[in-house]
Motif scaffolding. Structure first.
Motif, PDB file in Angstrom:
ATOM      1  N   ASP A 189       0.856  -1.183   0.000  1.00  0.00           N
ATOM      2  CA  ASP A 189       0.000   0.000   0.000  1.00  0.00           C
ATOM      3  C   ASP A 189       0.892   1.233   0.000  1.00  0.00           C
ATOM      4  OD1 ASP A 189      -1.686   2.153   0.629  1.00  0.00           O
ATOM      5  OD2 ASP A 189      -3.051   0.878   1.769  1.00  0.00           O
ATOM      6  N   ALA A 190       0.992   1.900  -1.150  1.00  0.00           N
ATOM      7  CA  ALA A 190       1.898   3.035  -1.277  1.00  0.00           C
ATOM      8  C   ALA A 190       1.510   4.182  -0.355  1.00  0.00           C
ATOM      9  CB  ALA A 190       1.932   3.516  -2.731  1.00  0.00           C
ATOM     10  N   GLU A 191       0.211   4.494  -0.269  1.00  0.00           N
ATOM     11  CA  GLU A 191      -0.220   5.600   0.580  1.00  0.00           C
ATOM     12  C   GLU A 191       0.069   5.316   2.041  1.00  0.00           C
ATOM     13  OE1 GLU A 191      -1.150   8.601  -0.281  1.00  0.00           O
ATOM     14  OE2 GLU A 191      -0.715   7.955  -2.323  1.00  0.00           O
ATOM     15  N   ALA A 192      -0.163   4.078   2.448  1.00  0.00           N
ATOM     16  CA  ALA A 192       0.129   3.710   3.833  1.00  0.00           C
ATOM     17  C   ALA A 192       1.628   3.827   4.109  1.00  0.00           C
ATOM     18  CB  ALA A 192      -0.350   2.287   4.107  1.00  0.00           C
ATOM     19  N   ALA A 193       2.446   3.420   3.135  1.00  0.00           N
ATOM     20  CA  ALA A 193       3.890   3.497   3.312  1.00  0.00           C
ATOM     21  C   ALA A 193       4.355   4.943   3.436  1.00  0.00           C
ATOM     22  CB  ALA A 193       4.589   2.821   2.129  1.00  0.00           C
ATOM     23  N   ARG A 194       3.767   5.824   2.612  1.00  0.00           N
ATOM     24  CA  ARG A 194       4.146   7.238   2.691  1.00  0.00           C
ATOM     25  C   ARG A 194       3.728   7.839   4.035  1.00  0.00           C
ATOM     26  NH1 ARG A 194       1.770   7.162  -2.743  1.00  0.00           N
ATOM     27  NH2 ARG A 194       3.467   6.955  -4.263  1.00  0.00           N
ATOM     28  N   ALA A 195       2.507   7.488   4.459  1.00  0.00           N
ATOM     29  CA  ALA A 195       2.021   8.032   5.727  1.00  0.00           C
ATOM     30  C   ALA A 195       2.876   7.547   6.892  1.00  0.00           C
ATOM     31  CB  ALA A 195       0.562   7.611   5.941  1.00  0.00           C
ATOM     32  N   TYR A 196       3.251   6.297   6.859  1.00  0.00           N
ATOM     33  CA  TYR A 196       4.087   5.753   7.928  1.00  0.00           C
ATOM     34  C   TYR A 196       5.454   6.436   7.940  1.00  0.00           C
ATOM     35  CZ  TYR A 196       6.393   2.376  10.953  1.00  0.00           C
ATOM     36  OH  TYR A 196       7.079   1.800  11.985  1.00  0.00           O
ATOM     37  N   GLY A 197       6.009   6.682   6.738  1.00  0.00           N
ATOM     38  CA  GLY A 197       7.295   7.359   6.648  1.00  0.00           C
ATOM     39  C   GLY A 197       7.216   8.776   7.204  1.00  0.00           C
ATOM     40  N   ARG A 198       6.096   9.480   6.894  1.00  0.00           N
ATOM     41  CA  ARG A 198       5.949  10.842   7.415  1.00  0.00           C
ATOM     42  C   ARG A 198       5.834  10.830   8.935  1.00  0.00           C
ATOM     43  NH1 ARG A 198       2.535  11.281   2.807  1.00  0.00           N
ATOM     44  NH2 ARG A 198       0.679  10.898   4.088  1.00  0.00           N
ATOM     45  N   ALA A 199       5.090   9.839   9.469  1.00  0.00           N
ATOM     46  CA  ALA A 199       4.927   9.752  10.915  1.00  0.00           C
ATOM     47  C   ALA A 199       6.261   9.492  11.598  1.00  0.00           C
ATOM     48  CB  ALA A 199       3.927   8.645  11.258  1.00  0.00           C
ATOM     49  N   ARG A 200       7.063   8.601  11.030  1.00  0.00           N
ATOM     50  CA  ARG A 200       8.364   8.314  11.627  1.00  0.00           C
ATOM     51  C   ARG A 200       9.282   9.533  11.555  1.00  0.00           C
ATOM     52  NH1 ARG A 200       9.469   2.856  12.977  1.00  0.00           N
ATOM     53  NH2 ARG A 200      11.398   3.791  13.729  1.00  0.00           N
ATOM     54  N   SER A 201       9.155  10.294  10.437  1.00  0.00           N
ATOM     55  CA  SER A 201       9.983  11.482  10.305  1.00  0.00           C
ATOM     56  C   SER A 201       9.618  12.516  11.357  1.00  0.00           C
ATOM     57  CB  SER A 201       9.811  12.087   8.904  1.00  0.00           C
ATOM     58  OG  SER A 201      10.298  11.196   7.927  1.00  0.00           O
ATOM     59  N   ARG A 202       8.321  12.681  11.607  1.00  0.00           N
ATOM     60  CA  ARG A 202       7.896  13.639  12.625  1.00  0.00           C
ATOM     61  C   ARG A 202       8.384  13.240  13.995  1.00  0.00           C
ATOM     62  NH1 ARG A 202       3.052  13.599   9.599  1.00  0.00           N
ATOM     63  NH2 ARG A 202       2.116  12.108  11.037  1.00  0.00           N
ATOM     64  N   GLY A 203       8.584  11.942  14.198  1.00  0.00           N
ATOM     65  CA  GLY A 203       9.065  11.461  15.489  1.00  0.00           C
ATOM     66  C   GLY A 203      10.569  11.513  15.600  1.00  0.00           C
ATOM     67  N   GLY A 204      11.226  12.088  14.575  1.00  0.00           N
ATOM     68  CA  GLY A 204      12.681  12.247  14.641  1.00  0.00           C
ATOM     69  C   GLY A 204      13.442  11.036  14.183  1.00  0.00           C
ATOM     70  N   ARG A 205      12.724  10.052  13.576  1.00  0.00           N
ATOM     71  CA  ARG A 205      13.420   8.851  13.123  1.00  0.00           C
ATOM     72  C   ARG A 205      13.095   8.625  11.657  1.00  0.00           C
ATOM     73  NH1 ARG A 205      12.367   3.835  16.737  1.00  0.00           N
ATOM     74  NH2 ARG A 205      10.196   4.489  16.529  1.00  0.00           N
TER      75      ARG A 205
END
Length: 311
Positions: free
Chosen positions: A78-94
């Motif tokens: 799921d590309a959208e899910a992957a992008r959203a997860y990546g953004r969430a991890r980025s916001r968490g500093g990782r």
């Protein structure tokens, strides 16, 4: 082990779709099992080339591969899910740049859906069942003549691990159409279902008929007498010859339509457009020259035939 699909086809990442297609055709012909019998390395190379073309030859799949790499090719990605997860991890500093996040690690463990669900739906939320993975699809092309494509036909396709399999090309198939044969792709991992065979149909050009969607076009030669006096002539169609009435005074280039005599595809049928072309004798005899001269005089006496032609 991860592979570079661009390297498998020997093209740069900036290659156009046309360049990718040309590279695939060249390599598929070079390593085809029919040309390399009992050559295991050629067989593996043939599979790799097919797999690369299956992805890079499809603009949507290629875009996902360019963005996410091989992980995007896995069943259920799921590309959208992957992008959203990546953004969430980025916001968490990782973020990905920190080296603490990898789609490959997540999907490689088969738990991306679980992690994403827990992050955005809560740990107790229900989760959709994960689809079982299966083997890679295999792509190939077949060539058929125009009449076979119109009427439908059966062809034999050689598969390296399966021998020859019979495939039905449905009536009305056009150039570029695809036929899917379930379960005849590569074997699935760990006993999971095999992938599918995806066949692209290539329709050979016909010496007389031209196809336009469901319509057919045909140039029909007439003698000057047939055009002047009118006549009944035989015209070929996909369903056999029919008799066509040529009206008196037919002009060269004039069109007539035979309804329902084109290509039938499911519940739709096209028409056959016939263009009349007056053919003059090719043998320069005195009698022919005299007849042509008399015909010219008759036309000029009627009215200058090019009057009114202006830019």
């Amino acid at each position: 082990m991860a592979t570079d699909l661009y390297a498998d086809l020997g093209v740069p990442r900036a290659a156009s779709q046309d360049e990718i297609k040309k590279a695939y055709r060249k390599l598929a012909a070079q390593f085809h099992p029919d040309r390399n019998p009992h050559d295991k390395s050629a067989e593996e190379r043939f599979k790799a080339v097919n797999r690369a073309h299956q992805v890079l030859g499809d603009a949507d799949k290629r875009a996902l591969y360019d963005e996410f790499g091989e992980v995007a090719l896995r069943e259920g990605f799921d590309a959208e899910a992957a992008r959203a997860y990546g953004r969430a991890r980025s916001r968490g500093g990782r973020g990905a740049s920190s080296g603490g996040f990898s789609f490959e690690d997540i999907l490689g463990n088969g738990n991306f859906g679980d992690l994403f669900g827990e992050m955005f739906r809560g740990g107790g939320a229900s989760r959709a069942p994960r689809r079982a993975s299966k083997g890679q699809n295999v792509t190939t092309e077949v060539s058929v003549d125009l009449l076979s494509a119109i009427k439908g036909t059966q062809i034999l396709v050689h598969m390296p691990d399966q021998g020859e399999i019979q495939v039905r090309i449905p009536p009305g198939a056009g150039d570029g159409d695809k036929v899917r044969v379930p379960g005849h792709g590569e074997s699935g991992p760990g006993g999971t279902p095999a992938g599918d065979l995806l066949i692209t149909v290539r329709v050979k050009k016909h010496p007389h008929f031209e196809r336009d969607g469901l319509d057919l076009r045909l140039d029909l030669p007439l003698t000057p007498g047939e055009a002047f006096e009118g006549a009944k002539v035989s015209v070929p169609t996909p369903d056999g010859e029919v008799t066509l009435k040529v009206p008196k005074g037919t002009q060269s280039g004039q069109l007539t339509r035979l309804r329902g005599k084109g290509v039938q595809r499911k519940d739709k049928t096209g028409d056959l457009y016939v263009r009349f072309l007056i053919r003059l004798p090719q043998t320069p005899t005195k009698a022919v020259a005299k007849a042509i001269s008399e015909l010219d005089q008759a036309l000029i006496g009627e009215a200058p035939i090019r009057d009114g032609l202006r830019l």
